[in-house]
Write an enzyme that holds these catalytic residues in place. Structure first.
Site, PDB file in Angstrom:
ATOM      1  N   GLU A 158       0.773  -1.246  -0.011  1.00  8.99           N
ATOM      2  CA  GLU A 158      -0.111   0.089  -0.094  1.00  8.99           C
ATOM      3  C   GLU A 158       0.749   1.340  -0.037  1.00  8.99           C
ATOM      4  OE1 GLU A 158      -3.224  -0.171   2.664  1.00  8.99           O
ATOM      5  OE2 GLU A 158      -4.059  -1.815   1.668  1.00  8.99           O
ATOM      6  N   GLU A 356      -5.270  -8.440   0.226  1.00 11.71           N
ATOM      7  CA  GLU A 356      -6.159  -8.318   1.565  1.00 11.71           C
ATOM      8  C   GLU A 356      -7.391  -7.884   1.252  1.00 11.71           C
ATOM      9  OE1 GLU A 356      -4.652  -5.223   4.265  1.00 11.71           O
ATOM     10  OE2 GLU A 356      -2.496  -5.731   3.634  1.00 11.71           O
TER      11      GLU A 356
HETATM   12  C1  BG6 Z   1      -4.555  -2.099   5.097  1.00 12.67           C
HETATM   13  C2  BG6 Z   1      -3.376  -2.637   5.585  1.00 12.67           C
HETATM   14  O1  BG6 Z   1      -4.734  -0.832   4.487  1.00 12.67           O
HETATM   15  O2  BG6 Z   1      -5.801  -2.271   5.818  1.00 12.67           O
HETATM   16  C3  BG6 Z   1      -3.217  -3.391   6.784  1.00 12.67           C
HETATM   17  O3  BG6 Z   1      -2.381  -2.980   4.581  1.00 12.67           O
HETATM   18  C4  BG6 Z   1      -4.581  -3.014   7.619  1.00 12.67           C
HETATM   19  O4  BG6 Z   1      -2.025  -3.368   7.549  1.00 12.67           O
HETATM   20  C5  BG6 Z   1      -5.779  -3.293   6.762  1.00 12.67           C
HETATM   21  O5  BG6 Z   1      -4.497  -3.710   8.950  1.00 12.67           O
HETATM   22  C6  BG6 Z   1      -7.004  -2.992   7.715  1.00 12.67           C
HETATM   23  O6  BG6 Z   1      -7.006  -1.644   8.184  1.00 12.67           O
HETATM   24  P1  BG6 Z   1      -7.264  -1.362   9.859  1.00 12.67           P
HETATM   25  O7  BG6 Z   1      -6.840   0.254   9.809  1.00 12.67           O
HETATM   26  O8  BG6 Z   1      -8.597  -1.539  10.113  1.00 12.67           O
HETATM   27  O9  BG6 Z   1      -6.144  -2.267  10.309  1.00 12.67           O
END
Ligand code: BG6
Length: 455
Positions: A158, A356
């Site tokens: 990201e 993800e």
């Molecule tokens: C992504 C990241 O943007 O979102 C992760 O690569 C992150 O590191 C995930 O944990 C979820 O976001 P958050 O802020 O709920 O942890």
């Protein structure tokens, strides 16, 4: 029955600083995550899920879950603390990779996931050109040590969110000019590393892992469509055009010039970017974006998924068609995942891997050790359905790694916001016994993998 391709990589993801703990053990240097003040109402990252000390147990759970792939990140600060090779740090990843392979799980490492060494940050971080060389040196160590056993490498997680939501995820708030100069250095560093990888004739593939989201116009007004194009250009295509074509996206460059944020790009940088390009695209997707083109007042990104506005170009808007998540009020848009996959594939024609996608929510551990997370099952089910349809549409999509394999610390909302298939028994202010429990979603995903699709 929606059956997936035979070798589809059903996986799950984590990142080093969000899961490992052991922040100062075995020679590790603190990263920017270890030295940042905890976000109010949350705790720090120093113990996380203590995966560093539970690694073998966790891999056994991944095996039981049926994972074909595990996407994790390597902590630069373990491998090269203060720029010096640390055999103990390498050893941890050596063992993790061996353990995964011995259990039939494809290791998919990300080289850098939000955790720059604090010593490099003290010298200006990515805005300092010297960080490019440090990154190349670090990656060479990884390729030398693990290159023979890794089929899919991801460079930077990201990068686009480091730019647009840096303050929420451990970076420093700087002006646009500085941010985009640092971004340019990251693009050059990434290109150098991809070139290095190709020249080393390693057996695998390498590519970036940005957060990509399709952007809807708020209405059918032509100005809203143009606004959506602008947002896609600066949020999505800037990063992928650079990684795949080795050039800057022209609309994005126009925005940068208008903001007086265009970076200095040398002739040598241009050559490097053209020479080091990606073999595949990994992308993270949580939700879509919606924008309008009128009254563009501006407004920064609250976090990675909430969107942002740029005066004169686009204004973020609520999408009234979509429900939002309970925890963060992010739009829930499974069809948007399919659209996003279409857009990426038709622009670049490279194989895609989803690295993800998931639902962060508070979970309740019952007295008899269960977690009934049907909300997570619904979310994942609806997204997997759209992944299936995207493949039917002709998109070359070879794996799905939801966030996250086990509970971990959210980037900016603490431990309460959980994503895992495996519950880790701790909360924000009490580390408890860190015992692992299988959630209902664990058994559900296990069946999806066994059936190679949705019933
Ligand atoms: C992504 C990241 O943007 O979102 C992760 O690569 C992150 O590191 C995930 O944990 C979820 O976001 P958050 O802020 O709920 O942890």
């Amino acid at each position: 029955m929606n059956t997936f391709p035979k070798d589809f990589l059903w996986g799950a993801s984590t990142s080093a600083y969000q899961v490992e703990g052991a922040w100062n053990e075995d020679g590790k240097e603190p990263s920017v995550q270890d030295v940042r003040p905890p976000v109010p109402g949350t705790t720090d990252f120093k113990v996380a899920s203590d995966h560093y000390h539970h690694m073998k147990e966790d891999v056994q759970l991944f095996k039981e879950l049926g994972l074909k792939a595990y996407r994790f990140s390597i902590a630069w600060t373990r491998v090269l603390p203060n720029g010096k090779l640390n055999p103990a740090g390498l050893q941890f990843y050596q063992e993790l990779i061996d353990e995964l392979l011995a259990n039939g799980i494809e290791p998919i490492p990300t080289v850098f996931h939000f955790d720059l060494p604090a010593s490099l940050q003290a010298q200006g971080g990515w805005s300092n050109r010297k960080t490019i060389d440090a990154f190349v040196e670090y990656c060479q160590v990884l390729f030398d040590n693990f290159g023979d056993r890794i089929n899919y490498w991801q460079t930077i997680n990201e990068q686009n969110m480091l730019v647009f939501a840096g303050a929420a995820i451990g970076g420093e708030q700087a002006d646009w000019k500085d941010v985009f100069q640092g971004n340019h250095h990251m693009l050059v560093a990434q290109a150098k590393v991809m070139k290095l990888y190709h020249e080393g004739h390693y057996p695998g593939k390498i590519g970036p892992a940005p957060n990509i989201a399709c952007v809807y116009p708020k209405t059918e007004a032509p100005e809203d469509m143009l606004a959506a194009e602008y947002m896609s250009a600066i949020r999505n295509w800037l990063f992928l055009d650079a990684a795949v074509f080795g050039t800057y996206n022209t609309m994005a460059w126009h925005i940068l010039e208008t903001l007086h944020a265009a970076p200095e790009v040398t002739e040598e940088d241009r050559e490097i970017m053209l020479a080091g390009t990606a073999d595949f695209i990994a992308f993270n997707y949580y939700n879509s974006m919606t924008v309008s083109g009128a009254n563009t007042k501006g407004g920064g990104a609250k976090d990675q998924q909430s969107g942002f506005s740029l005066p004169g170009f686009f204004q973020m808007e609520q999408n009234e068609q979509l429900q939002t998540t309970a925890f963060s009020k992010w739009a829930i848009d499974p069809v948007g995942l399919r659209t996003t996959a279409h857009q990426i594939y038709s622009r670049y024609r490279l194989p895609l891997l989803i690295t993800e996608n998931g639902l962060g929510q508070e979970d309740i551990l019952t007295e008899d050790g269960q977690v009934h997370d049907d909300y997570r099952i619904d979310y994942l089910n609806d997204h997997i359905q759209q992944v299936y349809l995207a493949i039917q549409d002709g998109v070359e999509l070879f794996g799905y790694c939801p966030w996250s394999a086990l509970d971990l610390i959210s980037t900016h909302e603490g431990y309460k916001k959980r994503y895992g298939f495996i519950y880790v028994n701790r909360d924000d202010f009490d580390l408890k016994d860190l015992k692992r429990y299988k959630k209902d979603s664990f058994y559900w995903y296990q069946k999806v993998i066994q059936d190679n699709g949705l019933a």
